[in-house]
Design a protein around this motif. Structure first.
Motif, PDB file in Angstrom:
ATOM      1  N   SER A 179      52.109  32.450  44.377  1.00 51.37           N
ATOM      2  CA  SER A 179      51.917  32.655  42.942  1.00 51.37           C
ATOM      3  C   SER A 179      53.264  32.914  42.280  1.00 51.37           C
TER       4      SER A 179
ATOM      5  N   ARG B 111      55.295  34.491  39.304  1.00 48.89           N
ATOM      6  CA  ARG B 111      55.106  35.623  38.401  1.00 48.89           C
ATOM      7  C   ARG B 111      56.054  35.496  37.211  1.00 48.89           C
TER       8      ARG B 111
ATOM      9  N   LEU C 188      46.343  33.903  36.062  1.00 50.38           N
ATOM     10  CA  LEU C 188      45.891  35.283  35.874  1.00 50.38           C
ATOM     11  C   LEU C 188      46.812  35.934  34.842  1.00 50.38           C
TER      12      LEU C 188
ATOM     13  N   VAL D 194      47.866  39.444  33.095  1.00 54.44           N
ATOM     14  CA  VAL D 194      47.822  40.887  33.350  1.00 54.44           C
ATOM     15  C   VAL D 194      48.352  41.598  32.108  1.00 54.44           C
TER      16      VAL D 194
ATOM     17  N   LEU E  17      50.980  43.983  41.677  1.00 60.54           N
ATOM     18  CA  LEU E  17      50.381  42.652  41.826  1.00 60.54           C
ATOM     19  C   LEU E  17      50.195  42.247  43.278  1.00 60.54           C
TER      20      LEU E  17
ATOM     21  N   LEU F 113      47.088  40.087  44.856  1.00 63.21           N
ATOM     22  CA  LEU F 113      46.427  39.226  43.873  1.00 63.21           C
ATOM     23  C   LEU F 113      46.891  37.790  44.091  1.00 63.21           C
TER      24      LEU F 113
ATOM     25  N   TYR G 284      46.355  32.414  42.825  1.00 64.79           N
ATOM     26  CA  TYR G 284      46.646  31.919  41.489  1.00 64.79           C
ATOM     27  C   TYR G 284      47.958  31.143  41.523  1.00 64.79           C
TER      28      TYR G 284
ATOM     29  N   VAL H 226      50.950  33.997  37.607  1.00 68.16           N
ATOM     30  CA  VAL H 226      50.527  35.312  37.137  1.00 68.16           C
ATOM     31  C   VAL H 226      51.445  35.674  35.970  1.00 68.16           C
TER      32      VAL H 226
END
Length: 756
Positions: A566, A568, A599, A601, A669, A672, A675, A678
């Protein structure tokens, strides 16, 4: 760095350039509007305005100043009521009977009727409704500023008609005010005289009733008091005198009876009698003669005998007189006693009568008091009725004439200089609007922006020295074939053609979203921007082609690719209102629409907004998960888009002010997975140094209209200090005309010539 000033200057120069490019359109539209204004100045009928003035709420002569009248003077409500009275159809019906008004209106109607029969104009003399419809719109009644002066004006193509109608309405209004005031006073005066007549009748009846009551009860008054009181007083005086006389008679009688033993001649009452005194004097004289004769003559002498007989006679007479005095004293005593007894009986009767008369007098006093009150009321009403009658006779009304309308010599409409000035202003406005509209429509029809996909990267344009956007290159015109060119080599993965700030590239310039896009093009040009809510912004962003192209270019600049890990991305800003949350949500929706698993956040503790923006149900969020020790994955909420999930901030029972200083995004994170991207919406903490450790990108959102660049530089440096791997700037809310285009597709020079 004054970015807002530079942007405003570039905007003004660009607008002038666009007008110069369309100067032909500007000249045609401005000339047409000015020509229409000149033709209207010549064609429009001339109107004359006559104005008369009156002043209201002046104190009337003879009227008493009161608080109500003082409050009425200058009252805006009273002014408005007077304006409504002047405009009322009642007064307009009255002016038709004024001398010369009907003929003036007919002549005005016939002058304005170029074609057709004049029967309709002649009907204005008899049809009151048609007359009112004709003149009502031509009258204008308004107050003069903040004064109490009212201007009554009439517009007409004939100056004498304007003067006649304005003066007729003014005179009718003044007469109506005088009549209304006089009628009100006449009604009040009539009522007062009627009341006075009734009061006078009541007073007469009350006086008769009082006199009859006095005669019935015997309550006639004497010289100083009622007769019963004076009678009681008189009887009391007589009784006192009778008792005194009886006492005196009793004393004399007692004196006479007590002196009978010693000789009645020594009693004072006897001695006071003149007869007794004479008899005593005679007795003394005879006794002296008898004594003198007895010394000379013998006892048998005739003289002695005669004197002795005379002496005896005098003594007998003296005894008889004394008895008569005693009998008289007895009679006087008996008479006084009888008189006293009689007066006492009369006194008792007079007392009873006086007591009854007192009650009757109290009743009389009450009747007299009521009568006096009515008599006072009668006097006051008579005075007021006289004042009202006097005011009615001298009344001129509360409205005064300031000036009658003069015969207008200059036309009121149209006035040449203001009319031509307005025509030139409209010509300039419509010319500028037409030029800008033509340039905008031409730009949209000829050169729409061409998006660039990651699979087919376009050729990059060299970046300018300042943040000025290069012109968008038009596509080939229809029917022109561009020569084939070799495909340029791909650009570096994370390079930007935009200028940099503090050694950080500007990744994209997101255009300002306008609600005016749903309006006409001219309305969008003439009206300004309106502030929008974030849900509205996101909806407009999904419908805005330029905005979606810019997001596509931003994804390309970030180098987001499908991978097992993922990626970020942290979105932050120097201050609230810079578009941080909007950028994060729009980027997430764009990636989700492209098929990426995303996702979002929420870490903005001070301004949580995800629940409202995405219509999320109530959830403890990751704050509640940390407090309860539950996994964060259980707090993830799905959205309407199947590829987009949200982890809201939620709520906790403890303090949350410094929560960002106690965590790191890498630890938050962790776990998680699953994804493609993020995206974290968060401000920067003030103390923790590893907050951004493990993130791929830190995007700093800066508004285009910020005048200072220092906050952006501080935020960039702070992001690096917190462990961000790569930092970039996204300029939000830029104008479409001045924003830089990240990637454009170029065409050969021959294509420009072919496109004209």
């Amino acid at each position: 760095m004054r970015q807002a000033g530079l942007t405003e200057a570039l905007s003004g120069l660009d607008a002038l350039g666009r007008i110069w490019r369309r100067r032909g359109v500007f000249a045609i539209v401005a000339g047409a509007v000015l020509a229409i204004a000149v033709i209207a100045l010549v064609v429009l009928p001339v109107r004359y305005l006559a104005t008369a003035s009156v002043i209201i709420a002046e104190q009337e002569p003879g009227a008493n100043t009161s608080a109500a009248w003082a409050q009425k003077v200058g009252d805006p409500a009273d002014m408005e009521s007077q304006l409504l009275v002047i405009r009322s159809p009642r007064l307009l019906r009255q002016i038709i009977s004024s001398p010369g008004v009907a003929d003036a209106v007919v002549s005005e109607c016939e002058r304005g009727r170029l074609l057709g029969s004049t029967d309709a104009c002649q009907r204005l003399k008899t049809d009151v409704g048609a007359f009112i419809d004709h003149v009502e719109s031509r009258f204008s009644v308004a107050s003069a500023g903040r004064s109490r002066v009212i201007n009554i004006s009439y517009q007409s193509g004939l100056p004498d008609v304007a003067q006649t109608l304005a003066n007729a309405l003014t005179q009718t209004f003044l007469e109506d005010q005088r009549t209304e005031g006089a009628n009100s006073r006449e009604v009040a005066s009539s009522w007062l005289w009627q009341e006075l007549k009734q009061l006078d009748q009541q007073l007469r009846e009350a006086d008769d009733k009082i006199q009859k009551f006095r005669r019935t009860k015997g309550l006639m008054r004497g010289a100083n008091a009622p007769i019963s009181s004076e009678r009681l007083t008189s009887i009391g005086q007589q009784l006192s005198q009778a008792e005194a006389a009886r006492a005196e008679a009793a004393a004399r009688l007692q004196e006479i009876k007590s002196e009978q033993e010693r000789g009645p001649t020594d009693a004072p009452s006897v001695l006071q009698s003149r007869t007794i005194a004479d008899l005593k004097q005679q007795l003394t004289t005879v006794s002296a003669q008898l004594a003198s004769a007895a010394g000379v003559l013998g006892p048998k002498h005739p003289s002695i005998l005669a004197l002795t007989r005379e002496q005896g006679s005098i003594q007998q007479r003296l005894v008889d007189e004394m008895q008569s005095i005693a009998a008289s004293a007895q009679k006087a005593f008996d008479a006084n006693t009888a008189l006293v007894n009689s007066l006492k009986k009369q006194m008792e009767t007079a007392k009873a009568e006086a007591g009854s008369a007192t009650l009757d007098e109290a009743s009389i006093e009450s009747m007299v008091r009521d009568t006096e009150i009515k008599r006072q009321q009668y006097a006051e009403l008579y005075k007021k009725a006289s004042e009202l009658e006097t005011e009615r006779r001298v009344l001129r009304g509360s409205t005064r004439l300031v000036s009658l309308a003069e015969l207008p010599s200059k036309p009121f409409f149209p006035k040449k200089i203001p009319f031509l000035a307005a025509g030139m202003t409209l010509a300039l406005i419509f010319g500028v609007g037409a030029a800008l509209l033509a340039d905008q429509l031409g730009a949209r029809l000829i050169s729409p922006p061409v998006p660039v996909t990651p699979e087919a990267p376009a050729q990059q344009v060299e970046a300018p020295a300042v943040a000025e956007a290069p012109a968008i290159v038009p596509e080939l015109a229809e029917g022109v074939t561009a020569p084939e060119t070799a495909t340029p080599p791909a650009a570096p993965e994370r390079s930007s053609h935009l200028p940099s700030v503090a050694d950080v590239s500007i990744l994209a310039c997101l255009p300002r979203l306008k609600s005016l896009r749903e309006m006409s093009a001219l309305g969008a040009i003439l009206q300004g921007h309106q502030p929008l809510a974030i849900p509205r912004v996101l909806r407009l962003a999904s419908e805005d082609t330029d905005f979606q192209h810019t997001l596509h270019d931003l994804v390309h600049e970030l180098g987001l690719k499908r991978s097992a890990r993922s990626q970020r991305i942290v979105v932050t800003s120097p201050d609230a209102g810079d578009g941080k949350t909007t950028t994060a949500c729009a980027l997430a929706e764009h990636l989700a629409a492209a098929g990426r698993r995303v996702l979002v956040v929420e870490c903005d503790v001070s301004h949580p907004a995800f629940a409202e923006i995405m219509a999320l149900p109530a959830s403890p969020g990751w704050l509640g998960a940390l407090e309860r020790g539950t996994p964060l994955r259980d707090m993830i909420l799905p959205t309407a888009h199947p590829s987009l999930d949200v982890l809201p901030i939620g709520a906790t029972t403890g303090p949350v002010g410094d929560i960002l200083d106690a965590i790191s995004l890498d630890g938050l994170l962790a776990g998680l997975d699953g994804y493609d991207a993020v995206i974290v919406d968060t401000p920067l903490p003030s103390q923790r140094n590893d907050f951004l450790a493990g993130t791929d990108w830190a995007i700093v959102c800066v508004r285009s209209d910020r005048s200072l660049i220092e906050p952006a530089v501080v935020t960039v440096n702070r992001s690096r200090a917190l462990g961000a791997r790569d930092v970039g700037i996204v300029v939000t809310m830029t104008d479409v005309e001045h924003r830089s285009t990240p990637v454009v597709q170029t065409a050969p020079v021959a294509a420009y010539a072919g496109a004209g």
